[in-house]
Design a protein around this motif. Structure first.
Motif, PDB file in Angstrom:
ATOM      1  N   LEU A 256      43.357  38.040  48.070  1.00 48.91           N
ATOM      2  CA  LEU A 256      42.598  36.915  47.516  1.00 48.91           C
ATOM      3  C   LEU A 256      43.336  36.271  46.338  1.00 48.91           C
ATOM      4  CD1 LEU A 256      39.810  35.340  47.114  1.00 48.91           C
ATOM      5  CD2 LEU A 256      39.257  37.151  45.500  1.00 48.91           C
ATOM      6  N   VAL A 257      43.752  37.105  45.395  1.00 46.82           N
ATOM      7  CA  VAL A 257      44.320  36.562  44.155  1.00 46.82           C
ATOM      8  C   VAL A 257      45.661  35.882  44.413  1.00 46.82           C
ATOM      9  CG1 VAL A 257      45.150  37.130  41.845  1.00 46.82           C
ATOM     10  CG2 VAL A 257      43.110  38.256  42.733  1.00 46.82           C
ATOM     11  N   TYR A 258      46.485  36.468  45.287  1.00 42.02           N
ATOM     12  CA  TYR A 258      47.833  35.933  45.493  1.00 42.02           C
ATOM     13  C   TYR A 258      47.942  35.101  46.772  1.00 42.02           C
ATOM     14  CZ  TYR A 258      48.794  38.713  41.481  1.00 42.02           C
ATOM     15  OH  TYR A 258      48.755  39.214  40.196  1.00 42.02           O
TER      16      TYR A 258
ATOM     17  N   LYS B 281      42.422  43.841  49.590  1.00 42.70           N
ATOM     18  CA  LYS B 281      41.681  42.575  49.675  1.00 42.70           C
ATOM     19  C   LYS B 281      41.810  41.782  48.385  1.00 42.70           C
ATOM     20  CE  LYS B 281      37.894  43.451  52.949  1.00 42.70           C
ATOM     21  NZ  LYS B 281      36.417  43.394  53.032  1.00 42.70           N
ATOM     22  N   THR B 282      41.749  42.488  47.260  1.00 43.77           N
ATOM     23  CA  THR B 282      41.862  41.802  45.968  1.00 43.77           C
ATOM     24  C   THR B 282      43.218  41.106  45.853  1.00 43.77           C
ATOM     25  OG1 THR B 282      40.448  43.501  45.009  1.00 43.77           O
ATOM     26  CG2 THR B 282      41.658  42.107  43.464  1.00 43.77           C
ATOM     27  N   LEU B 283      44.271  41.814  46.228  1.00 42.51           N
ATOM     28  CA  LEU B 283      45.611  41.217  46.155  1.00 42.51           C
ATOM     29  C   LEU B 283      45.729  40.026  47.100  1.00 42.51           C
ATOM     30  CD1 LEU B 283      47.786  44.470  46.047  1.00 42.51           C
ATOM     31  CD2 LEU B 283      47.196  42.965  44.133  1.00 42.51           C
TER      32      LEU B 283
END
Ligand SMILES: [Zn+2]
Lengths: 195, 340
Positions: B102-104, B98-100
């Motif tokens: 969101l960030v990318y 999820k973090t990846l």
């Protein structure tokens, strides 16, 4: 421009925030027991959208790494580690007891550890006077005798005092200027204190 | 256009990240195994597994990207195991993905772990439909009918323990190390099936059961020990393996009477078992030479992220993306992952 992403999922709250040059510009904090896995990234996404900040503009991550709920701690810390290592930005770890104490005054921070035990930390102006530990409530009563003029924050109801809630994101922002970054974010680990 | 899919797998005791280019070109597949840590407990400890995933995940991700010589900016989507598996372990892969995403600003793709085991075979050869898949591992024993791509119907499964669990239990009672599968397989090949063990289920269903067989071995070992009779471990391993594997083979052959298929495919950790691999090939050849048997290479029998990226790549083409606010599903049924 210095933009910090601040995260705490170490207990029953889901708290996330963004700060710009030392000032919190957006934050949210609510009880999300066992829902942090679903909701945390969505909340961070929402903060980026309302502030018009691109996730790639974040320059530092601040996160609590325990003690508290094992699952909760891992959620916040995993997000923070992945963010920090892929973007190559610094990572600042804050003990959840330190977060409760904030950066000012004399505080005793308590977090329920169940079975008549609690995690306890004693802080003055955001600096620890003892190491964070887990003790029985009886042991804690003994310990805090020496710290009569300290305010009890967090799960103070365990000692029959009124529970004290804090503004998590503001406290994290305040502490972030006095706590150093970790040397290697890959090696950041949760603090469980219990086995 | 170049399609780059990252796979993330953390459902049990392997932390794994893979980078897959254009469906079939596996650029990297890093697997950090916790087996040695769990060995001293004689099985996977869920809380320990979750802790190690948090420690390992970013290093495994970085190594996978470096080895593939891609940066996050090149990535088209993130595929991850949403379930089934250990809840705390799944959480770590989910948050990382999820973090990846969101960030990318790239899509998330939720993949069912067992679909991964089935499609791992496509690194060798494309699946042909309809086919029957036998998925066997420490947590699963399932017979799956695929009428079309990504359509799954469970036609038989274990009513109690997974076959891999039975192997682990038998290994423990014989004083062997964890995991039990490889060591029992090795010993069984040196022994003879001289001990008499009951074949527990012989009904007309396609289900299997391993608790009866497991208990039979435990009781027999205890009885022999009480009588101070030496146990020939190789023979016990061989006797157990014969019954355990033939139970699967019988059900597979029964299923082939009911389902007309072009292929039989194996998947999961226990598909590394040498006796199972031999038996499946021989028995199917005996009944019908036309049916092709696909057996995954050893590197993708056990849990890995390449197989997750593989399924992710198929879903990417169909634009089936996951919601950022979804959670893990430790008990996800394969049928609920079906496209049909
Ligand atoms: Zn598996």
């Amino acid at each position: 421009m210095h933009i910090q992403l601040l995260i705490d999922t170490s207990a029953k709250y889901l708290a996330v925030g963004l700060s710009k040059n030392g000032k919190v510009i957006a934050s949210t904090q609510y009880e999300a027991w066992q829902k942090q896995s679903e909701l945390t990234i969505g909340e961070i996404d929402r903060l980026f959208k309302i502030t018009n900040i691109n996730p790639k503009d974040v320059t530092r991550i601040v996160v609590t790494n325990g003690p508290g709920s094992y699952t909760g701690i891992r959620i916040g810390l995993t997000i923070a580690k992945v963010y920090s290592t892929t973007r190559n930005i610094p990572l600042c770890l804050v003990s959840s007891l330190n977060m409760l104490s904030g950066a000012r005054d004399k505080k005793i921070a308590l977090i329920d550890a169940r079975s008549k035990r609690a995690y306890v930390g004693i802080y003055q102006d955001g600096k620890p006077l003892i190491e964070d530990k887990v003790l029985t409530l009886e042991e804690i009563k003994q310990l805090i005798n020496e710290y009569q003029d300290f305010e009890i924050v967090g799960d103070a109801h365990l000692l029959d005092k009124n529970k004290v809630e804090v503004d998590i994101i503001q406290q994290l922002e305040d502490l972030s200027s006095i706590i150093d970054d970790v040397e290697n974010p890959h090696l950041a680990v949760p603090i469980y204190l219990k086995d | 256009m170049r399609k780059i899919i990252i796979g993330i797998e953390s459902s049990c005791d392997e932390t794994s990240v893979a980078v897959l280019e254009n469906d079939n070109n596996l650029l990297s597949n890093i697997v950090s195994s916790q087996v040695q840590i769990h060995q001293k407990y004689g099985g996977v400890m869920p809380e320990v597994a979750s802790r190690i995933h948090v420690e390992q995940i970013t290093m495994v991700l970085e190594e996978a990207l470096n080895k593939a010589n891609v940066t996050m900016e090149d990535v088209s989507a993130i595929a991850l195991t949403k379930g089934p598996g250990l809840i705390g372990a799944l959480h770590v892969g989910m948050q990382a993905a999820k973090t990846l995403s969101l960030v990318y600003d790239i899509p998330l793709i939720y993949v069912h772990h067992l679909a991964g085991h089935i499609y791992a075979n496509e690194f060798i050869k494309p699946l042909q439909y309809p086919c029957l898949a036998l998925v066997v591992s420490g947590g699963n024993t399932e017979l799956v009918y695929l009428k079309e791509p990504l359509s799954f119907e469970i036609v038989g499964e274990t009513r109690d323990d997974a076959i891999g669990e039975a192997y682990d239990k038998v290994a423990r009672v014989l004083g062997l190390s964890y995991p039990g599968g490889p060591i029992i397989d090795k010993l069984a090949n040196k022994g003879n099936p001289n001990y008499n063990l009951p074949s527990p289920m012989n009904d007309k269903s396609l289900d299997v059961s391993y608790s009866g067989l497991k208990t039979a071995v435990v009781n027999l070992v205890h009885k022999l020990k009480q009588n101070k009779t030496d146990i020939i471990v190789e023979d016990m391993a061989s006797s157990f393996q014969l019954v355990a594997v033939n139970m699967l083979i019988d059900k597979l052959l029964l299923a082939l009477e009911q389902y007309d298929v072009k292929q039989v495919v194996l998947g999961g950790g226990v598909s590394a078992n040498s006796y199972l691999r031999r038996q499946v090939q021989e028995k199917i050849k005996e009944i019908n030479n036309e049916i092709e048997v696909l057996i995954p290479p050893l590197w993708c029998c056990t849990d890995n992220a390449a197989m997750i990226a593989k399924v992710g790549s198929m879903l990417y083409d169909k634009k089936i993306f996951g919601d950022l606010n979804d959670g893990v599903d430790p008990d996800w049924r394969l049928e609920d992952f079906s496209l049909l």
